[in-house]
Design an enzyme around this catalytic site. Structure first.
Site, PDB file in Angstrom:
ATOM      1  N   CYS A   1     -19.217  -0.577  45.633  1.00  0.00           N
ATOM      2  CA  CYS A   1     -19.495   0.563  44.584  1.00  0.00           C
ATOM      3  C   CYS A   1     -18.602   1.437  43.974  1.00  0.00           C
ATOM      4  O   CYS A   1     -18.417   1.716  42.845  1.00  0.00           O
ATOM      5  CB  CYS A   1     -20.591   1.465  45.259  1.00  0.00           C
ATOM      6  SG  CYS A   1     -22.272   0.618  45.937  1.00  0.00           S
TER       7      CYS A   1
ATOM      8  N   CYS B   1     -20.048   2.771  49.979  1.00  0.00           N
ATOM      9  CA  CYS B   1     -20.079   1.379  49.741  1.00  0.00           C
ATOM     10  C   CYS B   1     -18.849   0.984  48.907  1.00  0.00           C
ATOM     11  O   CYS B   1     -18.584   1.669  47.753  1.00  0.00           O
ATOM     12  CB  CYS B   1     -21.248   0.827  48.947  1.00  0.00           C
ATOM     13  SG  CYS B   1     -21.097  -0.716  48.236  1.00  0.00           S
TER      14      CYS B   1
END
Length: 223
Positions: free
Chosen positions: A75, A72
């Protein structure tokens, strides 16, 4: 609650606050997060095989779990912010060890899929807050009422995450000591350094003053 019993309860809270600083050391014996620590990260990497046992053994009063996916982009961008806050509470150089356990769990790993489903993870990063034991064997979704597990909605920068944590800890302390939140001074800052405050009580001068006042009043009433 009778004055004597209340004072004993307040004393017990003080002892727990001091003892909590040793909690993370005991947890490390479970081996969780060793790889991350070796890489310089201090947030503890958990997985489905150690999640419940690790949190059940924790003596920290609060924990944050970041559910993320290693692929991600958001993230990856968020990780330095999360680590910045984690370094206040985790690791050998933590300014406030034993106060908040900062952990993370990779939902993109197959072994963790069912665990992430337990907490209704539907986006990344996904942050939850609770006393550590409340995560153990728990199932949670955002529609649950009166749950001690809370979603952290406003934590997308280190500053905002720490501000959210401060609000929660201030609220809990004010409940314990029956004080208004304006009289509680326990805020952590990103500039706090190791050994700056050995115990949380040193960051609560107003609470200590109120405790002394209550002790004096109780002693006078007993005479």
């Amino acid at each position: 609650m009778a004055p004597a019993a209340r004072l004993l309860a307040l004393g017990a809270v003080a002892v727990l606050v001091i003892a909590a600083a040793r909690g993370a050391d005991a947890l490390r014996s479970l081996g969780a997060g060793a790889a991350a620590i070796a890489q310089g990260d201090v947030a503890v990497d958990l997985n489905a095989t150690n999640f419940d046992a690790f949190l059940a053994a924790s003596r920290e009063p609060f924990a944050v779990v970041e559910f993320f996916a290693h692929w991600c982009p958001a993230c990856r961008k968020y990780k330095p912010h999360y680590e910045k806050v984690a370094k206040l509470f985790n690791g050998l150089d933590a300014a406030h060890p034993g106060r908040v356990l900062m952990t993370r769990l990779d939902c993109a790993r197959k072994v963790n899929i069912d665990l992430c489903s337990r907490f209704s993870v539907d986006h990344y990063p996904y942050l939850l807050w609770a006393p550590p034991t409340k995560f153990v064997n728990a199932k949670w979704n955002r529609k649950q009422e009166k749950s001690e597990i809370k979603m952290i909605h406003d934590g997308r920068t280190a500053e905002r995450l720490l501000k959210w944590i401060n609000k929660q800890t201030e609220r809990q302390v004010s409940k314990l000591f029956t004080l208004t939140r304006s009289s509680v001074d326990i805020s952590f800052t990103l500039d706090d350094k190791k050994n700056e405050n050995e115990i949380m009580l040193l960051k609560m001068p107003r609470i200590l003053n109120r405790l002394f006042e209550k002790l004096t009043m109780w002693r006078n009433s007993a005479i």
